[in-house]
Design an enzyme around this catalytic site. Structure first.
Site, mmCIF file in Angstrom:
data_model
loop_
_atom_site.group_PDB
_atom_site.id
_atom_site.type_symbol
_atom_site.label_atom_id
_atom_site.label_comp_id
_atom_site.label_asym_id
_atom_site.label_seq_id
_atom_site.Cartn_x
_atom_site.Cartn_y
_atom_site.Cartn_z
ATOM 1 N N HIS A 48 0.414 -12.322 -2.465
ATOM 2 C CA HIS A 48 -0.601 -10.706 -3.471
ATOM 3 C C HIS A 48 -2.316 -10.948 -3.634
ATOM 4 C CE1 HIS A 48 -1.033 -7.568 -5.346
ATOM 5 N NE2 HIS A 48 -0.961 -8.359 -5.654
ATOM 6 N N GLU A 76 0.291 -10.829 -17.013
ATOM 7 C CA GLU A 76 2.314 -10.033 -16.923
ATOM 8 C C GLU A 76 3.305 -10.804 -16.879
ATOM 9 O OE1 GLU A 76 3.089 -5.800 -15.683
ATOM 10 O OE2 GLU A 76 1.159 -6.665 -14.980
ATOM 11 N N ASP A 77 2.853 -11.293 -15.627
ATOM 12 C CA ASP A 77 3.889 -11.549 -14.845
ATOM 13 C C ASP A 77 5.001 -13.018 -15.322
ATOM 14 O OD1 ASP A 77 4.059 -9.407 -13.599
ATOM 15 O OD2 ASP A 77 3.359 -10.156 -11.752
ATOM 16 N N ASP A 139 -6.702 -5.287 -6.017
ATOM 17 C CA ASP A 139 -5.058 -4.997 -6.138
ATOM 18 C C ASP A 139 -4.772 -4.015 -6.070
ATOM 19 O OD1 ASP A 139 -2.563 -6.006 -7.786
ATOM 20 O OD2 ASP A 139 -3.046 -4.400 -9.246
ATOM 21 N N ASP A 259 -13.745 19.832 16.788
ATOM 22 C CA ASP A 259 -15.283 20.935 17.784
ATOM 23 C C ASP A 259 -16.857 20.498 17.014
ATOM 24 O OD1 ASP A 259 -13.891 22.053 19.230
ATOM 25 O OD2 ASP A 259 -14.527 23.736 18.185
#
Length: 715
Positions: A48, A76-77, A139, A259
């Protein structure tokens, strides 16, 4: 060759070798940090951040943005602190990662307040370093491309937030390609059936149109060759969400939208754009009023192009955009195009001064907004600009959202100009401040030193800057006026105890403030002025706060009459108290009328005539009603309502209006009722200085032929 090596190889086309190495290092750091983590699809998580970096590399973003992309989920992860990133990659990259992490924690749920708070954080992060939002947009784009692995409910929530927040921001930053992809992916996830139906219809229509489209394209290409002009002609497809919006918003049938045949002509330089325009106008007749020159006057996000619509073969409409390669790149990549950074300070190329200006105005909106909901309301207006172009008297061009008024223009020039605006000239003629402006008009703002914003402006201004500055000024003005009124009310009560606010010892004031949960005396006075606290109750607490009051004084406080001001010195009204003193519309008191004040919580003091029927139920509430008097130097104009019965005769209304004007009074409102064929009843709302002025006015009206009766209306 591994995925990172292929990526690094491609970066060599525009980055220095040492910069490519730094990006590679950031990748390996992220790979180690995310070791063992996978995405919903089952792929290793590091795919990612690498995909996000790919999106930014396609925009030719700088190496620090690419490093931040690789590391954007690390804080964060994986629990790695920001300090560790500072040590490894320096302050700038760590700040970018931290900024993106804070945006990632945002959840746009149903609660409007929470969503507004989060949007506010996003706008501020953008204002500090625009690259934070670019990494966040990349992201979000990769997440949108891989939405399939999520549950339908979550897919819809993310799609809604993308359509409402991220797509408009990409558009406002001039990133057309990104914005279009956001819209189509969001549309597909939000309304899968509608998306499929339109997609199927577009494919079918494309097949039917192919022959005519190719003939038009060949005729345009041949026209350029005949004129000796270099240019590349391309058919331009309308994207699904754009078709859907036009069908809904403009209530057009699918066939009407399809059109129209759209083309883009890309040329070498701006001068050639105008020559190509002349060539295509000689090939097909142009639609009147459908030509737009965004090269001479670019859009607010920097977009430049010539737009024209032609009557093509068989009468089909042809939309054409003519622009240079550079303009094309800027239209697709916006702020990310031509990204330049210097060794010491990361700065945006001069092409993006408009975006810098917008971000600066975002910060200003944030500082003036009362709360986050007000802020998001203001910024969203600025995110969807359908612009008009207005000239200053010196010929400077200013872009404003469609529907803007002279007051919006005044605030766009400068906050002080807006705050002191009293009138305006549009194309050298005096015009109302509420009149919507049209492109090409020249606007001159007339200011006066003591002028201040009018609360009524909030009903017609449309720009965030005007709205937030008016609210900010009125809030500040109301606060200072409520403090002044609160001090007068409190001092008046203290005078009846033979003391003044200035005589109360500071420790006693501090003790009362603590009991009230306040830090400053101004806050307490403001509360009194706004009617949230009773002056008499506060006075008693101030006099008894330290328990050291003499017994006789305590008795005097306890036995003191109520706070109606019925003693010798009723409070004097000057007419200049401002927003915290208002005059009741039920009885319209004017100087000379006996009056009472009613303290209305949150609004301040409302002044009524003493015999007003609406105060019958409130008279027993002696803490909230107080006798008043008019100051001898009272100033201003006061509203009064009159009922005039007159004989029905030609020109009588005109005579009546003239008589009022001659008496130096102004008419706010006039309405005429025919009682029968012979008598008319006229209701007038007029402005007078006082009762003497009113009696002179009534005398003048009575002298007119045909006037039978005049009544002043109360309640």
């Amino acid at each position: 060759m591994s995925a990172i090596e292929v990526f690094a190889d491609n970066l060599g086309s525009y980055l220095e070798p040492e910069q490519v190495n730094l990006v590679r290092r950031a990748y390996f750091y992220a790979e180690q940090a995310h070791d063992g983590q996978t995405r919903r699809s089952g792929e290793p998580y590091v795919t990612h951040p690498l995909a996000v970096a790919h999106i930014l590399a396609d925009m030719h973003m700088d190496h620090q943005s690419l490093m931040a992309a690789m590391l954007h989920d690390v804080i964060e992860d994986t629990g790695i602190p920001k300090d560790a990133l500072v040590a490894q990659f320096g302050d700038t990259v760590a700040e970018l990662v931290d900024g993106v992490s804070k945006l990632t924690q945002m959840t746009f749920e149903t609660k409007a307040e929470a969503q507004a708070e989060n949007f506010q954080k996003m706008a501020l992060a953008m204002a500090r370093d625009i690259r934070v939002i670019l990494v966040k947009l990349a992201d979000r784009l990769h997440n949108m491309r891989t939405l399939g692995a999520l549950a339908p409910e979550k897919r819809r929530r993310i799609a809604k937030e993308t359509l409402e927040i991220y797509a408009p921001i990409a558009a406002r930053l001039g990133m057309h390609s990104l914005s279009t992809e956001f819209e189509d992916l969001g549309f597909k996830a939000m309304y899968p059936m509608r998306s499929q139906l339109i997609d199927r219809a577009v494919r079918s229509a494309r097949g039917n149109r192919k022959e005519l489209l190719n003939r038009i394209l060949d005729s345009l290409q041949a026209c350029l060759e005949r004129e000796g002009l270099q240019g590349k002609v391309m058919g331009r497809e309308k994207h699904l969400y754009g078709i859907y919006q036009k069908m809904r918003g403009k209530r057009k049938a699918f066939t009407e939208i399809m059109d129209v045949y759209a083309f883009r002509i890309i040329v070498d330089k701006a001068d050639t754009c105008y020559r190509v325009l002349g060539a295509v106008h000689s090939l097909y007749k142009p639609f009147p009023g459908r030509f737009k020159d965004y090269i001479a006057i670019p859009k607010a996000n920097g977009y430049q192009s010539l737009h024209t619509t032609l009557f093509g073969m068989h009468g089909v409409p042809i939309e054409i955009q003519i622009r240079t390669e550079e303009m094309e790149e800027l239209a697709n990549s916006g702020i990310a195009a031509h990204w330049v950074y210097k060794s010491k300070d990361d700065v945006i190329n001069g092409n993006h001064a408009r975006t810098r200006q917008w971000l600066k105005s975002v910060l200003e909106l944030q500082q003036n907004a009362g709360n986050s909901l007000e802020f998001i309301e203001n910024v969203k207006i600025d995110l969807f600009p359908d612009e008009v172009y207005i000239f200053t008297p010196k010929g400077r061009i200013m872009e404003l959202p469609k529907g803007s008024t002279p007051v919006d223009f005044a605030y766009a020039v400068h906050t002080d100009v807006g705050n002191s605006c009293i009138a305006c000239r549009v194309n050298r003629r005096l015009a109302p401040l509420s009149e919507p402006l049209q492109s090409g008009e020249t606007v001159e703002v007339i200011t006066a030193p003591g002028a201040r914003p009018n609360p009524a402006w909030l009903s017609f201004v449309i720009t965030g800057k005007a709205r937030s500055n008016i609210r900010h000024f009125l809030k500040h003005q109301r606060h200072s006026e409520s403090i002044a009124l609160g001090e007068r009310l409190l001092d008046k009560v203290l005078t009846s105890f033979d003391t003044h606010l200035g005589d109360i010892p500071q420790p006693r004031i501090d003790r009362v403030l603590k009991d009230c949960g306040m830090e400053h005396l101004e806050d307490l006075l403001s509360d009194i002025g706004l009617g949230n606290r009773m002056a008499y109750v506060v006075a008693r607490r101030l006099l008894a706060a330290d328990g050291g009051v003499e017994e006789t004084e305590k008795q005097r406080i306890d036995q003191s009459p109520d706070d109606t001001g019925s003693g010798e010195n009723p409070l004097a009204i000057r007419g200049t108290e401002g927003l915290v003193v208002s005059f009741a519309r039920c009885c319209n008191p004017i100087p000379g009328d006996p009056i009472v004040g009613y303290l209305s919580s949150g609004k301040g003091m409302v002044i009524h005539q003493e015999n007003c029927k609406n105060l019958v139920d409130s008279r027993h509430n002696t803490e909230k009603t107080m006798h008043l008097t008019w100051d001898k130097d009272v100033s201003g104009e006061f509203t009064v309502e009159l009922r005039v019965e007159l004989e029905h005769q030609r020109g009588i209304i005109a005579q009546l209006a003239t008589g009022i004007t001659v008496a130096d009074a102004s008419i706010d409102k006039i309405s005429v009722d025919e009682r029968d064929g012979r008598i008319s009843v006229v209701q007038l709302v007029i402005r007078v200085r006082d009762r003497l002025h009113l009696s002179q006015l009534i005398k003048r009206i009575r002298s007119l032929n045909g006037v039978m009766r005049i009544t002043r209306l109360k309640n």
